[in-house]
Write an enzyme that holds these catalytic residues in place. Sequence first.
Site, PDB file in Angstrom:
ATOM      1  N   ASP A 192       0.949  -1.100   0.186  1.00 21.80           N
ATOM      2  CA  ASP A 192      -0.198  -0.014  -0.156  1.00 21.80           C
ATOM      3  C   ASP A 192       1.046   1.273  -0.160  1.00 21.80           C
ATOM      4  O   ASP A 192       0.653   2.071  -0.637  1.00 21.80           O
ATOM      5  CB  ASP A 192      -0.889  -0.012   1.253  1.00 21.80           C
ATOM      6  CG  ASP A 192      -1.620  -1.346   1.260  1.00 21.80           C
ATOM      7  OD1 ASP A 192      -2.370  -1.805   0.397  1.00 21.80           O
ATOM      8  OD2 ASP A 192      -1.180  -2.273   2.389  1.00 21.80           O
ATOM      9  N   HIS A 199      -4.572  -3.434   6.456  1.00 18.59           N
ATOM     10  CA  HIS A 199      -4.487  -3.555   5.329  1.00 18.59           C
ATOM     11  C   HIS A 199      -5.526  -4.087   4.481  1.00 18.59           C
ATOM     12  O   HIS A 199      -6.038  -5.366   4.434  1.00 18.59           O
ATOM     13  CB  HIS A 199      -3.109  -4.879   4.913  1.00 18.59           C
ATOM     14  CG  HIS A 199      -3.290  -5.244   3.476  1.00 18.59           C
ATOM     15  ND1 HIS A 199      -2.935  -4.609   2.528  1.00 18.59           N
ATOM     16  CD2 HIS A 199      -3.705  -6.646   2.960  1.00 18.59           C
ATOM     17  CE1 HIS A 199      -3.087  -5.065   1.249  1.00 18.59           C
ATOM     18  NE2 HIS A 199      -3.438  -6.345   1.481  1.00 18.59           N
TER      19      HIS A 199
HETATM   20  P1  NAX Z   1      -2.110 -18.001  -3.656  1.00 19.43           P
HETATM   21  O1  NAX Z   1      -3.651 -18.737  -3.463  1.00 19.43           O
HETATM   22  O2  NAX Z   1      -1.569 -17.987  -4.849  1.00 19.43           O
HETATM   23  O3  NAX Z   1      -1.091 -18.891  -2.681  1.00 19.43           O
HETATM   24  C1  NAX Z   1      -1.372 -19.393  -1.349  1.00 19.43           C
HETATM   25  C2  NAX Z   1      -0.862 -20.420  -1.113  1.00 19.43           C
HETATM   26  O4  NAX Z   1      -0.843 -20.728   0.356  1.00 19.43           O
HETATM   27  C3  NAX Z   1      -1.312 -21.676  -1.623  1.00 19.43           C
HETATM   28  O5  NAX Z   1      -0.406 -22.523  -2.403  1.00 19.43           O
HETATM   29  C4  NAX Z   1      -2.024 -22.341  -0.690  1.00 19.43           C
HETATM   30  O6  NAX Z   1      -1.775 -23.899  -0.914  1.00 19.43           O
HETATM   31  C5  NAX Z   1      -1.052 -22.158   0.472  1.00 19.43           C
HETATM   32  N1  NAX Z   1      -1.445 -22.341   1.716  1.00 19.43           N
HETATM   33  C6  NAX Z   1      -2.944 -22.206   2.362  1.00 19.43           C
HETATM   34  N2  NAX Z   1      -2.741 -22.576   3.590  1.00 19.43           N
HETATM   35  C7  NAX Z   1      -1.761 -22.844   4.111  1.00 19.43           C
HETATM   36  C8  NAX Z   1      -1.086 -23.270   5.241  1.00 19.43           C
HETATM   37  N3  NAX Z   1      -1.665 -23.568   6.346  1.00 19.43           N
HETATM   38  N4  NAX Z   1       0.335 -23.444   5.221  1.00 19.43           N
HETATM   39  C9  NAX Z   1       1.120 -23.208   4.289  1.00 19.43           C
HETATM   40  N5  NAX Z   1       0.525 -22.845   3.082  1.00 19.43           N
HETATM   41  C10 NAX Z   1      -0.761 -22.542   3.037  1.00 19.43           C
HETATM   42  O7  NAX Z   1      -2.209 -16.561  -3.150  1.00 19.43           O
HETATM   43  P2  NAX Z   1      -1.361 -15.640  -3.269  1.00 19.43           P
HETATM   44  O8  NAX Z   1      -1.741 -14.693  -4.563  1.00 19.43           O
HETATM   45  O9  NAX Z   1       0.092 -15.964  -3.353  1.00 19.43           O
HETATM   46  O10 NAX Z   1      -1.507 -14.531  -1.958  1.00 19.43           O
HETATM   47  C11 NAX Z   1      -1.428 -15.094  -0.591  1.00 19.43           C
HETATM   48  C12 NAX Z   1      -1.748 -14.349   0.533  1.00 19.43           C
HETATM   49  O11 NAX Z   1      -1.303 -12.841   0.502  1.00 19.43           O
HETATM   50  C13 NAX Z   1      -3.205 -14.041   0.208  1.00 19.43           C
HETATM   51  O12 NAX Z   1      -3.973 -14.373   1.712  1.00 19.43           O
HETATM   52  C14 NAX Z   1      -3.327 -12.810  -0.189  1.00 19.43           C
HETATM   53  O13 NAX Z   1      -4.870 -12.219   0.025  1.00 19.43           O
HETATM   54  C15 NAX Z   1      -2.318 -11.895   0.397  1.00 19.43           C
HETATM   55  N6  NAX Z   1      -1.864 -10.710  -0.066  1.00 19.43           N
HETATM   56  C16 NAX Z   1      -1.581  -9.920   1.057  1.00 19.43           C
HETATM   57  C17 NAX Z   1      -1.131  -8.547   0.617  1.00 19.43           C
HETATM   58  C18 NAX Z   1      -0.785  -7.430   1.608  1.00 19.43           C
HETATM   59  O14 NAX Z   1      -0.338  -6.370   1.160  1.00 19.43           O
HETATM   60  N7  NAX Z   1      -0.810  -7.825   2.836  1.00 19.43           N
HETATM   61  C19 NAX Z   1      -1.084  -7.946  -0.790  1.00 19.43           C
HETATM   62  C20 NAX Z   1      -1.018  -9.144  -1.837  1.00 19.43           C
HETATM   63  C21 NAX Z   1      -1.953 -10.408  -1.590  1.00 19.43           C
HETATM   64  O15 NAX Z   1      -3.269 -10.158  -1.713  1.00 19.43           O
END
Ligand code: NAX
Length: 325
Positions: free
Chosen positions: A159, A187
Amino acid sequence: MKPPVHIAVTGAAGQITYALLFRIAAGDLLGADQPVVLRLLEVPAAMGGLDGVVMELHDCAFPLLHGIVTTDDPQIAFAGAHYAFLVGATPRGPGMERKDLLQVNADIFAVQGKALNAVADRAVKILVVGNPANTNALITLRNAPDLNPQNISAMTRLDHNRAVGMLARRCGAPVAAVQRVSIWGNHSTTQYPDLNHALVDGVPALEQVDETWYREQFIGEVQKRGATVIAARGKSSAASAANAALGHMRTWIFGTPAGDWTSMSVLSDGSYGIAPGLIYSFPVTVSNGRYAIVQNLSIDDFSRRLMRDSEDELKSEREAVAGLL
Ligand code: NAX
């Protein structure tokens, strides 16, 4: 050669980590003379995909990459970790209420907080990226009572970077000319990107942009930038999120430049009247690996109202997961 530093990354088969892991292995986090071991955590169903990512990491032949551990067990992933990027989280599924999303992720971060508490390096720095990031960080912190709360933060750097980029483009100035942008709050779309203290080329930003643009356009565009990227790309921000995670951790390790600050979501100590105990984004300076909330900024009524709105949202998130705190 220095001994390798152990870096844990969760959600290691996801799209953000697909951009993050290769940069860490290339030396973009700790520098060209620091070997690393990647400790990658995934859920069992994603281990096959993770194998593919590991093949690609091997195929880069990164000189600094001294080892890769893959596991679905947090106790293995976090063993001896010096840095932890908690990126993995469960996305909102069809028909899932916000409360359900909070609960399912709260369960994940309670388990991971306990594991970090048990096995990570005692000085581990933990960055929570997975959403809802601020509340997930709070759960991690409360489940890791033996770790220093200073060493747990959530990411609002994306952000912050979005706001810096938009302001620079508006002023026709290079990004490097922009200083002292602040992100306050959660966020989420209630975050408050604040330009009241920002400088462009050393001159107050609000003397260089008109107030209507700031209040009626800029704030909303930063708040909704994630959705705008999804609408255009068909997927959520990934490379920019990975870049922000790297930048957040680098700043936390190496410090903020003189005269500038960054935005980090950290444990509120009551600064600016924000309820103590929330993980809230503040402007912070960092030196010697420790952050300090920037103090004594003047806050006008407009800012105060937006800061409160985001605080209220974080309080309601905290109530929704109270059982795990
Ligand atoms: P993806 O869905 O591509 O990847 C997430 C991965 O996490 C998947 O491979 C899944 O199998 C794995 N996962 C789920 N539960 C798990 C656990 N208990 N232990 C280990 N791995 C686990 O999502 P992606 O686009 O990479 O985003 C990841 C996270 O970042 C999401 O929650 C998203 O909302 C968040 N974000 C946060 C941002 C921020 O500024 N704080 C910005 C970007 C993003 O939106």
